[in-house]
Design a protein around this motif. Sequence first.
Motif, PDB file in Angstrom:
ATOM      1  N   TYR A  36     -76.426  14.095  38.801  1.00 52.67           N
ATOM      2  CA  TYR A  36     -75.882  13.818  40.125  1.00 52.67           C
ATOM      3  C   TYR A  36     -76.655  12.761  40.894  1.00 52.67           C
ATOM      4  O   TYR A  36     -76.252  12.371  41.994  1.00 52.67           O
ATOM      5  N   ILE A  37     -77.760  12.286  40.338  1.00 49.32           N
ATOM      6  CA  ILE A  37     -78.469  11.182  40.983  1.00 49.32           C
ATOM      7  C   ILE A  37     -78.146   9.851  40.315  1.00 49.32           C
ATOM      8  O   ILE A  37     -78.636   8.804  40.749  1.00 49.32           O
ATOM      9  N   ALA A  38     -77.313   9.883  39.275  1.00 50.28           N
ATOM     10  CA  ALA A  38     -76.824   8.640  38.673  1.00 50.28           C
ATOM     11  C   ALA A  38     -75.680   8.098  39.521  1.00 50.28           C
ATOM     12  O   ALA A  38     -75.023   8.833  40.253  1.00 50.28           O
ATOM     13  N   ASP A  39     -75.456   6.799  39.451  1.00 50.52           N
ATOM     14  CA  ASP A  39     -74.290   6.284  40.152  1.00 50.52           C
ATOM     15  C   ASP A  39     -73.034   6.620  39.349  1.00 50.52           C
ATOM     16  O   ASP A  39     -73.079   6.842  38.144  1.00 50.52           O
ATOM     17  N   ALA A  40     -71.903   6.690  40.047  1.00 51.98           N
ATOM     18  CA  ALA A  40     -70.590   6.953  39.429  1.00 51.98           C
ATOM     19  C   ALA A  40     -70.529   8.294  38.695  1.00 51.98           C
ATOM     20  O   ALA A  40     -69.797   8.434  37.723  1.00 51.98           O
ATOM     21  N   TRP A  41     -71.279   9.288  39.176  1.00 53.33           N
ATOM     22  CA  TRP A  41     -71.272  10.587  38.494  1.00 53.33           C
ATOM     23  C   TRP A  41     -69.954  11.324  38.709  1.00 53.33           C
ATOM     24  O   TRP A  41     -69.523  12.100  37.850  1.00 53.33           O
ATOM     25  N   ARG A  42     -69.298  11.118  39.847  1.00 55.23           N
ATOM     26  CA  ARG A  42     -68.049  11.840  40.108  1.00 55.23           C
ATOM     27  C   ARG A  42     -66.956  11.480  39.099  1.00 55.23           C
ATOM     28  O   ARG A  42     -66.168  12.323  38.695  1.00 55.23           O
ATOM     29  N   SER A  43     -66.907  10.235  38.724  1.00 56.55           N
ATOM     30  CA  SER A  43     -65.888   9.776  37.775  1.00 56.55           C
ATOM     31  C   SER A  43     -66.328   9.936  36.330  1.00 56.55           C
ATOM     32  O   SER A  43     -65.524   9.743  35.411  1.00 56.55           O
ATOM     33  N   GLY A  44     -67.587  10.276  36.110  1.00 57.99           N
ATOM     34  CA  GLY A  44     -68.105  10.384  34.751  1.00 57.99           C
ATOM     35  C   GLY A  44     -68.305   9.036  34.089  1.00 57.99           C
ATOM     36  O   GLY A  44     -68.342   8.944  32.863  1.00 57.99           O
ATOM     37  N   LYS A  45     -68.474   7.975  34.894  1.00 62.34           N
ATOM     38  CA  LYS A  45     -68.552   6.617  34.351  1.00 62.34           C
ATOM     39  C   LYS A  45     -69.959   6.019  34.432  1.00 62.34           C
ATOM     40  O   LYS A  45     -70.122   4.802  34.327  1.00 62.34           O
ATOM     41  N   SER A  46     -70.956   6.850  34.594  1.00 58.78           N
ATOM     42  CA  SER A  46     -72.319   6.338  34.763  1.00 58.78           C
ATOM     43  C   SER A  46     -72.748   5.448  33.603  1.00 58.78           C
ATOM     44  O   SER A  46     -73.333   4.375  33.802  1.00 58.78           O
ATOM     45  N   LEU A  47     -72.478   5.880  32.373  1.00 64.04           N
ATOM     46  CA  LEU A  47     -72.904   5.089  31.221  1.00 64.04           C
ATOM     47  C   LEU A  47     -72.073   3.821  31.071  1.00 64.04           C
ATOM     48  O   LEU A  47     -72.577   2.800  30.612  1.00 64.04           O
ATOM     49  N   GLN A  48     -70.801   3.878  31.478  1.00 65.64           N
ATOM     50  CA  GLN A  48     -70.003   2.658  31.449  1.00 65.64           C
ATOM     51  C   GLN A  48     -70.542   1.628  32.432  1.00 65.64           C
ATOM     52  O   GLN A  48     -70.517   0.421  32.151  1.00 65.64           O
ATOM     53  N   THR A  49     -71.028   2.077  33.568  1.00 61.62           N
ATOM     54  CA  THR A  49     -71.587   1.128  34.524  1.00 61.62           C
ATOM     55  C   THR A  49     -72.878   0.511  33.986  1.00 61.62           C
ATOM     56  O   THR A  49     -73.136  -0.678  34.201  1.00 61.62           O
ATOM     57  N   VAL A  50     -73.686   1.311  33.293  1.00 68.27           N
ATOM     58  CA  VAL A  50     -74.900   0.777  32.667  1.00 68.27           C
ATOM     59  C   VAL A  50     -74.521  -0.281  31.627  1.00 68.27           C
ATOM     60  O   VAL A  50     -75.108  -1.367  31.579  1.00 68.27           O
ATOM     61  N   ALA A  51     -73.525   0.028  30.808  1.00 67.77           N
ATOM     62  CA  ALA A  51     -73.078  -0.926  29.790  1.00 67.77           C
ATOM     63  C   ALA A  51     -72.585  -2.211  30.433  1.00 67.77           C
ATOM     64  O   ALA A  51     -72.869  -3.312  29.936  1.00 67.77           O
ATOM     65  N   ALA A  52     -71.864  -2.099  31.545  1.00 68.60           N
ATOM     66  CA  ALA A  52     -71.348  -3.292  32.217  1.00 68.60           C
ATOM     67  C   ALA A  52     -72.484  -4.151  32.763  1.00 68.60           C
ATOM     68  O   ALA A  52     -72.432  -5.385  32.699  1.00 68.60           O
ATOM     69  N   THR A  53     -73.507  -3.511  33.322  1.00 69.02           N
ATOM     70  CA  THR A  53     -74.643  -4.277  33.841  1.00 69.02           C
ATOM     71  C   THR A  53     -75.375  -4.995  32.714  1.00 69.02           C
ATOM     72  O   THR A  53     -75.771  -6.158  32.861  1.00 69.02           O
ATOM     73  N   VAL A  54     -75.568  -4.326  31.580  1.00 68.89           N
ATOM     74  CA  VAL A  54     -76.193  -4.977  30.423  1.00 68.89           C
ATOM     75  C   VAL A  54     -75.338  -6.162  29.969  1.00 68.89           C
ATOM     76  O   VAL A  54     -75.858  -7.249  29.680  1.00 68.89           O
ATOM     77  N   ASN A  55     -74.028  -5.977  29.916  1.00 70.20           N
ATOM     78  CA  ASN A  55     -73.132  -7.060  29.513  1.00 70.20           C
ATOM     79  C   ASN A  55     -73.199  -8.224  30.494  1.00 70.20           C
ATOM     80  O   ASN A  55     -73.154  -9.396  30.087  1.00 70.20           O
ATOM     81  N   GLY A  56     -73.295  -7.896  31.792  1.00 67.42           N
ATOM     82  CA  GLY A  56     -73.413  -8.949  32.790  1.00 67.42           C
ATOM     83  C   GLY A  56     -74.703  -9.731  32.641  1.00 67.42           C
ATOM     84  O   GLY A  56     -74.711 -10.972  32.743  1.00 67.42           O
ATOM     85  N   LEU A  57     -75.809  -9.050  32.415  1.00 70.86           N
ATOM     86  CA  LEU A  57     -77.078  -9.731  32.173  1.00 70.86           C
ATOM     87  C   LEU A  57     -76.997 -10.621  30.938  1.00 70.86           C
ATOM     88  O   LEU A  57     -77.486 -11.755  30.936  1.00 70.86           O
ATOM     89  N   ASN A  58     -76.382 -10.098  29.898  1.00 71.24           N
ATOM     90  CA  ASN A  58     -76.262 -10.851  28.648  1.00 71.24           C
ATOM     91  C   ASN A  58     -75.406 -12.103  28.831  1.00 71.24           C
ATOM     92  O   ASN A  58     -75.715 -13.173  28.293  1.00 71.24           O
ATOM     93  N   ARG A  59     -74.355 -11.970  29.613  1.00 69.73           N
ATOM     94  CA  ARG A  59     -73.414 -13.077  29.766  1.00 69.73           C
ATOM     95  C   ARG A  59     -73.829 -14.085  30.838  1.00 69.73           C
ATOM     96  O   ARG A  59     -73.668 -15.297  30.648  1.00 69.73           O
ATOM     97  N   TYR A  60     -74.349 -13.602  31.952  1.00 69.77           N
ATOM     98  CA  TYR A  60     -74.592 -14.482  33.088  1.00 69.77           C
ATOM     99  C   TYR A  60     -76.065 -14.849  33.289  1.00 69.77           C
ATOM    100  O   TYR A  60     -76.351 -15.878  33.913  1.00 69.77           O
ATOM    101  N   PHE A  61     -76.983 -14.036  32.796  1.00 71.68           N
ATOM    102  CA  PHE A  61     -78.415 -14.266  33.015  1.00 71.68           C
ATOM    103  C   PHE A  61     -79.111 -14.835  31.779  1.00 71.68           C
ATOM    104  O   PHE A  61     -79.895 -15.780  31.874  1.00 71.68           O
ATOM    105  N   LEU A  62     -78.826 -14.287  30.616  1.00 70.26           N
ATOM    106  CA  LEU A  62     -79.538 -14.676  29.399  1.00 70.26           C
ATOM    107  C   LEU A  62     -79.409 -16.164  29.061  1.00 70.26           C
ATOM    108  O   LEU A  62     -80.419 -16.783  28.688  1.00 70.26           O
ATOM    109  N   PRO A  63     -78.233 -16.796  29.144  1.00 70.73           N
ATOM    110  CA  PRO A  63     -78.150 -18.210  28.744  1.00 70.73           C
ATOM    111  C   PRO A  63     -79.113 -19.119  29.503  1.00 70.73           C
ATOM    112  O   PRO A  63     -79.762 -19.978  28.897  1.00 70.73           O
ATOM    113  N   GLY A  64     -79.236 -18.952  30.808  1.00 65.90           N
ATOM    114  CA  GLY A  64     -80.184 -19.759  31.571  1.00 65.90           C
ATOM    115  C   GLY A  64     -81.617 -19.442  31.217  1.00 65.90           C
ATOM    116  O   GLY A  64     -82.482 -20.331  31.182  1.00 65.90           O
ATOM    117  N   LEU A  65     -81.901 -18.165  30.967  1.00 63.88           N
ATOM    118  CA  LEU A  65     -83.247 -17.761  30.562  1.00 63.88           C
ATOM    119  C   LEU A  65     -83.624 -18.413  29.237  1.00 63.88           C
ATOM    120  O   LEU A  65     -84.757 -18.892  29.061  1.00 63.88           O
TER     121      LEU A  65
END
Length: 344
Positions: free
Chosen positions: A234-263
Amino acid sequence: MQGITRLLCTSILALTSPLAWASDANTQARQQWYEGIATGYQSLTTEAGELAESARDYCQNPAEGSREHVEAAWLNAFLAWQKVRLVDFGPVENNNLSWQFQFWPDPKNLIARKAAYLIGNDEPITPSVINRSGVAVQGFPMIEYLLFDQEFNAGETSLPVARTCELLTNVAGHVKSNSDALMAGWQAFRPHYLETEQYFNTTIRAGMATLEILEERRLAQPMGLRGSNKRNPYIADAWRSGKSLQTVAATVNGLNRYFLPGLEISLEAKGASDLADRIRKQFNEVQQNFPGAHLPMATALKEEDQFRALQSLYVDISQLTTLVNDQAAVALGVVRGFNSSDGD
């Protein structure tokens, strides 16, 4: 004499060209980051538009299947936000836009209390009411509460009750307006971002902070590896919808797509191609070994076989954080600084 002059010029070029190359690489990195973030913001505003439209259609005609359409639209828009959540500078700082999109953490359950207050009084719920009601009302978590909270949806004011529909449609409209404003702000921000060298370090630090929050607050704390040492979904985000791990996956994907190339551009210019390759491989490792992203965090914490998979994810992200926040930051001369999420 000409030979001596030529030798001196060659020596000066040898000394200055690495600095010029690094500066040019930093400019290229900022260009890469700018375009990537613009793509992410455009996706956010597109998905937010779909959410606002589907919420309006559902409340006007709550036919069979329309509720599921709203839920899917909410998830798509929320995941689009997760992919650009790494950006903690620039237009997203205006009017607390980041907090307006996602009020989290919410240890006092302000979202539920605010929803009860707005639904329970007689004042019409309008865009101006949403504007002045605070960040706990204005974003994705409020919509998640209305759609997915089990206790609320078992009560008499659950959707599609007219009063609750007013709240749903106006919050969705607010998210859409903020998404449009953020996209327009980022477009206007382009010259300043590309011409200001300090945004190189700022963007690196934003990626570092995102990884720290992923590791420590979105995984370690719910897993009981920090704080109380008790597993608590219950301290994870998106716990009500059961999507906490999907949000983590999306953030990793965003870092990979938008942050990693410049790095990668920056590290390769510094002669750290091996480190860039290791970071790239570690991103792949996280994504390939990700546990079932559709699995609710509560289930992942309760079932031991699933918890072991979650532990593996935590280790993978910890290793990625070390590569970026320690090794890459040192290679690029970036010192970890204060971020807006510290001390929440």
